[in-house]
Write an enzyme that holds these catalytic residues in place. Structure first.
Site, short mmCIF file in Angstrom:
data_model
loop_
_atom_site.label_atom_id
_atom_site.label_comp_id
_atom_site.label_asym_id
_atom_site.label_seq_id
_atom_site.Cartn_x
_atom_site.Cartn_y
_atom_site.Cartn_z
CE LYS A 1 -2.55 2.67 3.38
NZ LYS A 1 -1.20 3.44 3.96
CG ASN A 2 2.40 2.77 3.57
OD1 ASN A 2 1.14 3.27 3.38
ND2 ASN A 2 2.98 2.53 4.76
CB CYS B 1 -4.59 6.52 10.67
SG CYS B 1 -5.15 5.21 9.62
NE ARG C 1 -0.07 10.47 10.14
CZ ARG C 1 -0.40 9.65 9.71
NH1 ARG C 1 -1.71 9.07 9.64
NH2 ARG C 1 0.58 9.00 8.75
CG ASP D 1 2.43 1.36 9.68
OD1 ASP D 1 2.27 2.38 10.63
OD2 ASP D 1 2.72 1.82 8.42
NE ARG E 1 -6.94 4.79 4.82
CZ ARG E 1 -6.06 4.99 5.62
NH1 ARG E 1 -6.13 5.23 6.90
NH2 ARG E 1 -4.55 5.13 5.12
C1 UD1 Z 1 4.47 7.00 6.75
C2 UD1 Z 1 3.26 5.57 6.82
C3 UD1 Z 1 2.61 5.38 8.11
C4 UD1 Z 1 3.82 5.02 9.09
C5 UD1 Z 1 4.94 5.89 9.15
C6 UD1 Z 1 6.12 5.71 9.84
C7 UD1 Z 1 2.65 6.11 4.20
C8 UD1 Z 1 1.53 6.53 3.54
N1 UD1 Z 1 2.48 6.18 5.74
O1 UD1 Z 1 3.66 7.79 7.38
O2 UD1 Z 1 1.91 4.38 7.84
O3 UD1 Z 1 3.29 4.89 10.36
O4 UD1 Z 1 5.46 6.51 8.01
O5 UD1 Z 1 6.77 4.57 9.50
O6 UD1 Z 1 3.69 5.68 4.01
N2 UD1 Z 1 7.25 14.07 11.59
C9 UD1 Z 1 7.46 15.46 11.78
N3 UD1 Z 1 7.45 16.35 10.62
C10 UD1 Z 1 7.07 16.09 9.42
C11 UD1 Z 1 7.12 14.72 9.08
C12 UD1 Z 1 7.00 13.82 10.26
O7 UD1 Z 1 7.58 15.88 13.06
O8 UD1 Z 1 7.55 16.94 8.53
C13 UD1 Z 1 7.02 13.04 12.54
C14 UD1 Z 1 5.79 12.74 12.68
O9 UD1 Z 1 5.05 13.42 13.48
C15 UD1 Z 1 6.07 11.35 13.27
C16 UD1 Z 1 7.49 11.07 12.70
O10 UD1 Z 1 8.01 11.90 12.10
O11 UD1 Z 1 6.18 11.39 14.77
C17 UD1 Z 1 7.23 9.72 11.55
O12 UD1 Z 1 6.35 10.38 10.47
P1 UD1 Z 1 6.79 10.15 8.83
O13 UD1 Z 1 7.80 8.97 8.85
O14 UD1 Z 1 6.73 11.16 8.04
O15 UD1 Z 1 5.23 9.23 8.57
P2 UD1 Z 1 4.42 9.55 7.49
O16 UD1 Z 1 5.08 9.41 6.19
O17 UD1 Z 1 3.44 10.12 7.59
#
Ligand code: UD1
Length: 431
Positions: free
Chosen positions: A22-23, A117, A122, A308, A400
């Site tokens: 999915k991701n 989610c 986020r 996840d 999803r």
């Molecule tokens: C992706 C995955 C999600 C998974 C996560 C961590 C997808 C579509 N989703 O989410 O299922 O749980 O990776 O493996 O691939 N953060 C910041 N600032 C930012 C971005 C992130 O502070 O600009 C923090 C977030 O709040 C969180 C951490 O970094 O605490 C990890 O986030 P991130 O790795 O970016 O997750 P996603 O890409 O949203």
């Protein structure tokens, strides 16, 4: 209205084939926006998030055709607009990849803030810092739309990420792939789908080195040609079935996978007493022989234990004797499902990022809800183990990200059904 109804207490037994990731799919489909020719994407999972991102691309002017259940043809040549602001965009987290892809294609992107989610805050500050380093400024319009643009072509730069964010790494790669000069992302995320996206972009003619390590180097190119590309297997779907096999004390051959992507999960299952046998593209989980033991887990960016799979493992650890500690180090609020598990008799207390799981007592059926995608998977695992009939509502979250979860579990011997309910004014919900 739909629910899953599970009669628990049956050990899973048999084989399950894992779908495409999915991701990876929700990053690779928007990445086609950057291509100058049509592409064919194979091994796409048949899940609602993929349907949604395909519809968003169609709204933007791309021609998206489903060739069969797992193959999409996407022709991005007629995308005329650099904005994606419809309601659909709000419906999923990964729609923020449209920012990087549109920025890379037309140096401008107007995209609604993403949904998805709820694991607490986020933020996307790291994505925006990356875009700024490439020369694009952003503003938030009416608190709902991010407008990011550059007056000229984006230019490469060195970008250090404060946290190895998956989304920021992908978005910066997308924006930088056609930028002038070289972009270097330091402290990049290393998840398998980051490597998959880089492989996809490189197969179209991009120049990306180092994906899967801390440092990714992207040299901008002018033209990307069309390709046929097959998406990697879903690490988290595989981890979920591995966990369900263990929780029900079953024996399951998980097929169509990359065992290397599952090492952290296999290690924890071995630690609690499961037998794991690895093959080239399959893995056998056997929990039928020995009693299972407690363990502690800390979620970490890849190659650490994936956040996840945290809810699914919490459900599993409820079924083993002793006290296990789960430490969620990626998200600040990913235990919303714990109150649902306690309705089923689980003994779990949450203290900040820790969940303390007193395992060993029988789970009992209850009406529960999926509070998010992976939380929903945890509820299914709990339901498979519980005495009695568990009803799980809000299953749209589960759909999803899991292709045909009812069919796949039924083939493994589970008693699970999707039931349709009608809302009636005087009777409430009726099956
Ligand atoms: C992706 C995955 C999600 C998974 C996560 C961590 C997808 C579509 N989703 O989410 O299922 O749980 O990776 O493996 O691939 N953060 C910041 N600032 C930012 C971005 C992130 O502070 O600009 C923090 C977030 O709040 C969180 C951490 O970094 O605490 C990890 O986030 P991130 O790795 O970016 O997750 P996603 O890409 O949203």
């Amino acid at each position: 209205m739909e629910k899953f109804v599970i009669n628990g207490g049956r050990a899973l037994d048999g084989e399950v084939a894992i779908s495409g990731a999915k991701n990876a799919a929700v990053a690779i489909i928007p990445a086609v926006i950057l291509c100058d020719e049509p592409c064919r994407i194979e091994n796409i999972p048949n899940i609602s998030d993929v349907t949604l991102i395909g519809r968003i691309l169609q709204e933007m002017g791309a021609v998206v055709k489903r060739v069969n259940k797992s193959t999409l043809d996407i022709d991005p040549r007629h995308i005329a607009s650099c904005s994606a602001t419809s309601e659909l965009v709000r419906g999923m987290r990964a729609s923020y990849y449209l920012l990087g892809a549109l920025l890379g294609r037309c140096h401008q992107a107007k995209v609604c803030l993403p949904g998805g989610c709820n694991f607490g805050a986020r933020p996307i500050d790291l994505h925006l810092k990356g875009f700024a380093a490439l020369g694009a400024r952003h503003e938030l319009v009416n608190g709902a739309i991010i407008d990011v643009k550059s007056e000229q072509k984006l230019h490469g730069n060195n970008i250090y990420l404060d946290f190895a964010s998956v989304g920021a790494t992908i978005n910066i790669m997308l924006a930088a792939v056609k930028a002038e000069g070289q972009t270097i992302i330091e402290n990049a995320a290393k998840e398998p789908h980051i490597v998959d996206l880089a492989n996809f972009l490189n197969s179209m003619g991009a120049s990306i080195r180092g994906a899967g390590t801390d440092t990714i180097k992207i040299r901008g190119v002018d033209y990307l040609h069309g390709v046929t590309y097959s998406i990697i297997p879903d690490q988290i779907e595989a981890g979920t079935y591995m966990c369900a096999a263990a929780a029900t004390r079953g024996k399951v051959l998980v097929k169509n996978i990359t065992p290397k992507h599952l090492e952290s999960i296999s290690a924890k299952l071995r630690e609690i007493g499961c037998e794991i046998k690895e093959y080239d593209e399959a893995l056998l989980v056997d929990a039928s022989k020995m009693p299972l033991n407690r363990c502690n887990i800390k979620t970490m960016p890849h190659p650490g234990f994936p956040t996840d799979c945290q809810p699914q493992f919490t459900a599993l650890l409820c079924t083993v004797d002793g006290t296990s500690i789960m430490n969620e180090s990626v998200w600040d609020n990913r235990y919303q499902y714990v109150s649902e598990l306690t309705l089923m008799g689980a003994h779990i207390s949450v203290e900040g990022r820790l969940a303390i799981i007193e395992g060993g007592s029988r789970l009992t059926a209850a009406p529960v809800k999926a509070t998010d995608l992976r939380a929903g998977a945890a509820m299914i695992i709990a339901g498979l183990c519980a005495d009695g009939t568990t009803e799980i509502s809000s299953i749209q979250y589960i759909e999803r990200g899991y292709e045909d979860i009812v069919g796949k579990l039924t083939a493994l011997g589970a008693d699970i059904k999707k039931v349709y309910f009608e809302q009636s004014a005087d009777q409430g919900l009726r099956a």
